[in-house]
Scaffold this motif. Sequence first.
Motif, PDB file in Angstrom:
ATOM      1  N   ASN A 136       0.817  -1.209   0.000  1.00  0.00           N
ATOM      2  CA  ASN A 136       0.000   0.000   0.000  1.00  0.00           C
ATOM      3  C   ASN A 136       0.855   1.265   0.000  1.00  0.00           C
ATOM      4  O   ASN A 136       0.511   2.261  -0.659  1.00  0.00           O
ATOM      5  CB  ASN A 136      -0.927   0.003   1.221  1.00  0.00           C
ATOM      6  N   ARG A 137       1.937   1.225   0.746  1.00  0.00           N
ATOM      7  CA  ARG A 137       2.796   2.409   0.785  1.00  0.00           C
ATOM      8  C   ARG A 137       3.431   2.646  -0.596  1.00  0.00           C
ATOM      9  O   ARG A 137       3.581   3.789  -1.053  1.00  0.00           O
ATOM     10  CB  ARG A 137       3.896   2.224   1.837  1.00  0.00           C
ATOM     11  N   GLY A 138       3.806   1.553  -1.253  1.00  0.00           N
ATOM     12  CA  GLY A 138       4.313   1.677  -2.621  1.00  0.00           C
ATOM     13  C   GLY A 138       3.269   2.247  -3.558  1.00  0.00           C
ATOM     14  O   GLY A 138       3.573   3.065  -4.443  1.00  0.00           O
ATOM     15  N   ASN A 139       2.000   1.831  -3.369  1.00  0.00           N
ATOM     16  CA  ASN A 139       0.917   2.371  -4.203  1.00  0.00           C
ATOM     17  C   ASN A 139       0.793   3.885  -4.057  1.00  0.00           C
ATOM     18  O   ASN A 139       0.534   4.604  -5.029  1.00  0.00           O
ATOM     19  CB  ASN A 139      -0.410   1.724  -3.803  1.00  0.00           C
ATOM     20  N   SER A 140       0.936   4.349  -2.793  1.00  0.00           N
ATOM     21  CA  SER A 140       0.777   5.796  -2.572  1.00  0.00           C
ATOM     22  C   SER A 140       1.840   6.585  -3.344  1.00  0.00           C
ATOM     23  O   SER A 140       1.552   7.669  -3.872  1.00  0.00           O
ATOM     24  CB  SER A 140       0.848   6.105  -1.080  1.00  0.00           C
ATOM     25  N   TYR A 141       3.058   6.047  -3.430  1.00  0.00           N
ATOM     26  CA  TYR A 141       4.094   6.725  -4.231  1.00  0.00           C
ATOM     27  C   TYR A 141       3.819   6.574  -5.724  1.00  0.00           C
ATOM     28  O   TYR A 141       4.092   7.486  -6.522  1.00  0.00           O
ATOM     29  CB  TYR A 141       5.473   6.156  -3.896  1.00  0.00           C
ATOM     30  N   TYR A 142       3.270   5.426  -6.087  1.00  0.00           N
ATOM     31  CA  TYR A 142       2.933   5.178  -7.501  1.00  0.00           C
ATOM     32  C   TYR A 142       1.942   6.212  -8.015  1.00  0.00           C
ATOM     33  O   TYR A 142       2.114   6.791  -9.098  1.00  0.00           O
ATOM     34  CB  TYR A 142       2.368   3.768  -7.630  1.00  0.00           C
ATOM     35  N   PHE A 143       0.882   6.460  -7.232  1.00  0.00           N
ATOM     36  CA  PHE A 143      -0.130   7.404  -7.686  1.00  0.00           C
ATOM     37  C   PHE A 143       0.379   8.845  -7.674  1.00  0.00           C
ATOM     38  O   PHE A 143      -0.202   9.707  -8.326  1.00  0.00           O
ATOM     39  CB  PHE A 143      -1.393   7.278  -6.821  1.00  0.00           C
ATOM     40  N   ARG A 144       1.433   9.112  -6.919  1.00  0.00           N
ATOM     41  CA  ARG A 144       2.051  10.444  -6.954  1.00  0.00           C
ATOM     42  C   ARG A 144       3.088  10.553  -8.070  1.00  0.00           C
ATOM     43  O   ARG A 144       3.764  11.560  -8.202  1.00  0.00           O
ATOM     44  CB  ARG A 144       2.728  10.732  -5.610  1.00  0.00           C
ATOM     45  N   LYS A 145       3.272   9.432  -8.795  1.00  0.00           N
ATOM     46  CA  LYS A 145       4.275   9.322  -9.854  1.00  0.00           C
ATOM     47  C   LYS A 145       5.696   9.467  -9.310  1.00  0.00           C
ATOM     48  O   LYS A 145       6.610   9.866 -10.030  1.00  0.00           O
ATOM     49  CB  LYS A 145       4.018  10.356 -10.964  1.00  0.00           C
ATOM     50  N   ASP A 146       5.848   9.118  -8.023  1.00  0.00           N
ATOM     51  CA  ASP A 146       7.174   9.085  -7.402  1.00  0.00           C
ATOM     52  C   ASP A 146       7.681   7.652  -7.547  1.00  0.00           C
ATOM     53  O   ASP A 146       7.715   6.870  -6.587  1.00  0.00           O
ATOM     54  CB  ASP A 146       7.067   9.498  -5.927  1.00  0.00           C
ATOM     55  N   TYR A 147       8.072   7.294  -8.772  1.00  0.00           N
ATOM     56  CA  TYR A 147       8.373   5.903  -9.077  1.00  0.00           C
ATOM     57  C   TYR A 147       9.606   5.356  -8.357  1.00  0.00           C
ATOM     58  O   TYR A 147       9.619   4.176  -7.981  1.00  0.00           O
ATOM     59  CB  TYR A 147       8.496   5.723 -10.593  1.00  0.00           C
ATOM     60  N   PRO A 148      10.671   6.147  -8.126  1.00  0.00           N
ATOM     61  CA  PRO A 148      11.811   5.590  -7.377  1.00  0.00           C
ATOM     62  C   PRO A 148      11.428   5.116  -5.968  1.00  0.00           C
ATOM     63  O   PRO A 148      11.848   4.043  -5.533  1.00  0.00           O
ATOM     64  CB  PRO A 148      12.805   6.758  -7.328  1.00  0.00           C
ATOM     65  N   HIS A 149      10.616   5.929  -5.267  1.00  0.00           N
ATOM     66  CA  HIS A 149      10.182   5.496  -3.934  1.00  0.00           C
ATOM     67  C   HIS A 149       9.227   4.303  -4.019  1.00  0.00           C
ATOM     68  O   HIS A 149       9.226   3.421  -3.152  1.00  0.00           O
ATOM     69  CB  HIS A 149       9.520   6.650  -3.186  1.00  0.00           C
ATOM     70  N   ALA A 150       8.402   4.283  -5.048  1.00  0.00           N
ATOM     71  CA  ALA A 150       7.514   3.129  -5.235  1.00  0.00           C
ATOM     72  C   ALA A 150       8.327   1.866  -5.457  1.00  0.00           C
ATOM     73  O   ALA A 150       8.049   0.804  -4.881  1.00  0.00           O
ATOM     74  CB  ALA A 150       6.576   3.383  -6.417  1.00  0.00           C
ATOM     75  N   LEU A 151       9.367   1.955  -6.318  1.00  0.00           N
ATOM     76  CA  LEU A 151      10.236   0.794  -6.545  1.00  0.00           C
ATOM     77  C   LEU A 151      10.875   0.326  -5.253  1.00  0.00           C
ATOM     78  O   LEU A 151      10.996  -0.885  -4.990  1.00  0.00           O
ATOM     79  CB  LEU A 151      11.334   1.156  -7.561  1.00  0.00           C
ATOM     80  N   GLU A 152      11.290   1.255  -4.413  1.00  0.00           N
ATOM     81  CA  GLU A 152      11.935   0.895  -3.146  1.00  0.00           C
ATOM     82  C   GLU A 152      10.994   0.053  -2.279  1.00  0.00           C
ATOM     83  O   GLU A 152      11.396  -0.971  -1.704  1.00  0.00           O
ATOM     84  CB  GLU A 152      12.344   2.168  -2.406  1.00  0.00           C
ATOM     85  N   MET A 153       9.737   0.485  -2.185  1.00  0.00           N
ATOM     86  CA  MET A 153       8.764  -0.254  -1.370  1.00  0.00           C
ATOM     87  C   MET A 153       8.454  -1.624  -1.966  1.00  0.00           C
ATOM     88  O   MET A 153       8.390  -2.633  -1.261  1.00  0.00           O
ATOM     89  CB  MET A 153       7.469   0.566  -1.236  1.00  0.00           C
ATOM     90  N   PHE A 154       8.278  -1.684  -3.294  1.00  0.00           N
ATOM     91  CA  PHE A 154       7.935  -2.957  -3.915  1.00  0.00           C
ATOM     92  C   PHE A 154       9.096  -3.951  -3.835  1.00  0.00           C
ATOM     93  O   PHE A 154       8.888  -5.160  -3.709  1.00  0.00           O
ATOM     94  CB  PHE A 154       7.508  -2.742  -5.367  1.00  0.00           C
TER      95      PHE A 154
END
Length: 673
Positions: A237-255
């Motif tokens: 879920n935390r990765g999703n929140s970065y995904y929807f903000r288009k903050d893909y590096p942070h999303a990748l980190e969570m995933f």
Amino acid sequence: MPIGFWSVILGAMCVISCGEKQKRSFNAFDTYLQFYQEVNDSLSKNPRYVCAEAQKRMTATTDSTTYYHYVMLLAKAYMFRSDMDSAAVCMNQAEAYCHRNAPTPQISDLYADIYNMRGNVLARQALVDSAVICFSKALNYRLNGDRKEVLPDISINLADAYVRTGQYDKGALWYRKSLSFFDSLGTPEAKRFPAYYGLAQVYMELRDFELCDYYYDMAAQWYSEMMPYEKCIYLNNRGNSYYFRKDYPHALEMFRKELAFARSYPDMAFEVHLSEMNLGETFLLMNQTDSAAFYLAKCEDFFRSIGNISALYYLDTQLIELALKQNNLALARKRLAEAVKPDYVEPNMLHIRNRYLQHYYEETGDYKKAYYYQRENQRIDDSTRNERIKMRTAEIDLKYRQDTTLMKQKIFIQQKENEVLGLHQRMYVWMSVCFLILILAVFIYLYNKKQRHLFRMRSQHMINTLRMENIRNRVSPHFIFNVLSREINSHSNGYSENMRQLVKLMRRNLELTEHLCVTLDEELDFVHTYIDLERKSMGDTFALSLHVDKTIDLTREILPSMMIQIPVENAIKHALREKQGKKNLWIDIRREPTGAICIKIRDNGGGYKANSHNRGTGTGMKVILQTVQMLNNNNKKHIDISINNVPLEEGETGCEFVVILPQGYDYNFLKAV
């Protein structure tokens, strides 16, 4: 997959590991609850172990309702293994059992588990409306049951389902209701994080990332307390929140953290491939097509093997976009034609598909359709904004009503406190006086009761002691004078030896008179001495047969004094002395399978005759019966005595005296008094 669907899928499993402590008398169900607590963590770490242990305990469970709770635990373990068919079989068995029984709180609890599990299964199959119905039924059944402590978990499942249908206001409402249930139950803050990351999910869907981060940060405080699958939910879920903000590096980190964590548990195949799909789409959006193709290929076979329509819908969406970015329009067209077509698609998933379809039709030159999908996404965005406004309005209204209610409650409480304060002061004085009087009365009552008890015990002890002394004083002369009168009238050559035996008998009888109970060894020694004195008067035809089990330790086994002596004397005096021919006396001492000792004394003197002139006064048997009666008063298992005439060989009849000495018999006379 960085969309709300997968967050809810994982979140819907929260109830699978809920706490289930009950304050009941300890029974089969409490044993189940204790086992559930022991394997709670193992449900996500090692569901195969839980399956094996649950099946083992089911075979030893006799209570039917508890048995089907084990069946539902088995269903939960199967769900963690993604074995949905086996889970469905278990749920059907439990539901059939409930249908056969009348409604009770225990049956309601079992129904609640069944419908909650059905809701989880339907949520995985993207049948969200049906899942809402099941979760609502589970909540109603739980309200009629005993185990109210799992209400928050069902509320969270219901909230997850509403979020998936796009009803974010209802989802937030049920997340907050779960927090109210937590408050009512006094649940520690460390156990409330599922509601926090559920609310974070709602605000993420509404693109309110400030509140989204606020609730994620609240949940993150208890990350170390989360179970493995709950950690996967949080990271996803935390990765999703970065995904929807288009903050893909942070999303990748969570995933990536989610993938590494899930791989450390062999049975988390679903979570592993979910994180791979998340990574595949994120790389796709970052135009790193090689990495995207790598991760999407790794998870494709798994989701096609389990036939998860929602996952396949989203996977096909990514594969279409991947083909477009690889400039392979023909492959994109083929994948679009072969893509699964579910009955229901969530708004987020539909938004992503529309975005990629817009790209597809732009590439094919069909701008009319491209414009259509662009308008569809604008409509979804407008709907989301409307939901956000509706949510804000509902929250403001709710906060106003809560503040007003709290103010009225405070004013009312203050008024009542002032009224009660004066009453309490007067009441405390009277309660103190009454308490002192009560203590004094209880003290006097207990003191008098103790004095009466001591007096009664001393009196009873004195009475029984006098009774025993009277019995012993009657018994001792009974044996001695019988032998002494005969020896005085006998002046044969063996007189001196007989006199020594008589002295031994008198001394031993005096010693035994001081004891209520003796060992078998002491009793048999006394009997042998007595028989040796009587043997001469009985003649050469007299024969004694003594048999003692080798398993019996004569020096340790206890019995009432004279228990063998008196029947032996009666047999010699009243049955054998005047008999013509063979005079046989048998003493048989054996241990029975129950551990009791059976003593049989049998003669061939013609049997007991009530009207015989030789039957005696019965003093000896009265001694035995009175002694046994007093001892039996102190024991649950009683000494049994029987006297019967029995047929013997050669057509003779004999009298048999039988006594059964129970194992563990208490010969403490003082305790009996």
